[in-house]
Design an enzyme around this catalytic site. Sequence first.
Site, PDB file in Angstrom:
ATOM      1  CE  LYS A 116      -9.568  68.252 147.861  1.00 49.46           C
ATOM      2  NZ  LYS A 116      -8.572  67.953 146.848  1.00 49.46           N
ATOM      3  NE  ARG A 291      -8.496  60.564 138.954  1.00 51.35           N
ATOM      4  CZ  ARG A 291      -8.906  59.743 139.903  1.00 51.35           C
ATOM      5  NH1 ARG A 291      -9.536  58.624 139.546  1.00 51.35           N
ATOM      6  NH2 ARG A 291      -8.741  60.003 141.172  1.00 51.35           N
TER       7      ARG A 291
END
Length: 505
Positions: A116, A291
């Site tokens: 992150k 994804r």
Amino acid sequence: MFKKVLIANRGEIAVRIIRACQELGIKTVAVYSEADEHSLYTTLADECYCIGPPQASKSYLNIDRIITVAEKTGADAIHPGYGFLSENPKFAKACEERDIVFIGPPVEAIESMGSKINAKRIMKEAGVPVLPGREDPIEDPHEVIEVAEEIGYPVIIKASAGGGGMGMGVAYNRQELIETIESTKSIAQSAFGDSTVFIEKYLEKPRHIEIQILADKYGNAVHLGDRECSVQRRHQKLIEEAPAPIMTEELRAKMGEAAVKAAKAINYYSAGTVEFLYSNGEFYFLEMNTRVQVEHPITEIITGCDIVKEQIKTAAGEKLSFTQEDVEIRGHAIECRINAEDAVNDFIPSPGKIKHYRSPGGPGIRLDSGVYGGAEIPPYYDSLIAKLIAYGRDRNEAIARMRRALSEYMIIGITTNIPFHRAVMEESDFINGNISTHYIDDHAEYLKNKVIKYAMEARDDEKRYSDKIFHDDRKIVALAGGLNAYITSIASKNIDKYDKKYSDE
């Protein structure tokens, strides 16, 4: 185009991928754990192989066994679905090293978005709005006090390697900040093996809005509009809709442009989602999911784009079949995640056997399911049973159709969260689009009472309909029994007789 694709997943997403492959003329290979031997997806694949015991770490997360099956069956590509190994760079790299195409983005893109802290740095450099804070890892908790006071409390401490709502803590003052840093670092180390944490401004009641993107290997990237995912419990999404109720053409253009920038900044190709927090007219980058998303069907419905097929085609080296100008959003779609959970008792999991199953239908209803009457819901994995999607010309019609579909949906033998979804669809703030990521907490009392009401009705219906529909009519019983026997027999035939049990090879 690929000749054979192995699906490294289970449940409804495995079914979804198999269907996309069938439409593209691609043979499929399913892998399953011992707990999933008679699952619906194993009956639909052309071949299926056991890869281990029920524990995910010994089956669906076992890279070597999955790659071995792919090589043994001659699969030239692997689709990871979502969850499990879908965002694991080691898995993508292993596929690459064995000359098997990973149906997803390049390894470097997965790695860059896996942290992150790194993701935020990249987005900031690309001109994508990010939350105020500091991108450097927190070493000394006392050094962060100045940052917190500069951006203003409350602040949030996040694990850099976090995911699934884990590894986050909110602080409203200096004392809480020190305590939150220490507790979050401890959780991060335990859950992810990485204690790295960082600080951001905490938005009290934001909306969670995400942008679906598609990109090919030739630098072409488009966005397919927005989805609202604000109805969450412990940072886990329960209800999604597209488009977001507060969305305007101007805001969609800005967020879409930011999402495409994000994809191009990491040389992304495949399907992906850029997630944002929205508050007081501003939006900020949250994370990028490299994804296909659980909630992709609602975007497919309002755009007419088959995201999974496009994902497969781009992995095979094809160019996107359309441009941004071709994307047109029509109507409104809502998705309810139907889970094997007891909403009355703090959403505890409710694994078991589905004795009887009646799916909803009618105009505007889509059901992405991985189960059937007689199917087992094992206790080892995510409790998702199906995704119920309702489409309408506008949001009101979509809500009305969802109410109808939920009232028709019957799953007997286990407890589900259908009563929760029925309660939300009748709540006035949801109907008016007044939602945030704190929606469930803000309406806890109302939802609790309504959920209990619908849960009691569900139990009454189970007793009444078990006798009226499923037992008295012998023909229906015979048909249901025959269908279940047929599915089981097909599953057994599809299992390679020489490879019914996994090996350690």
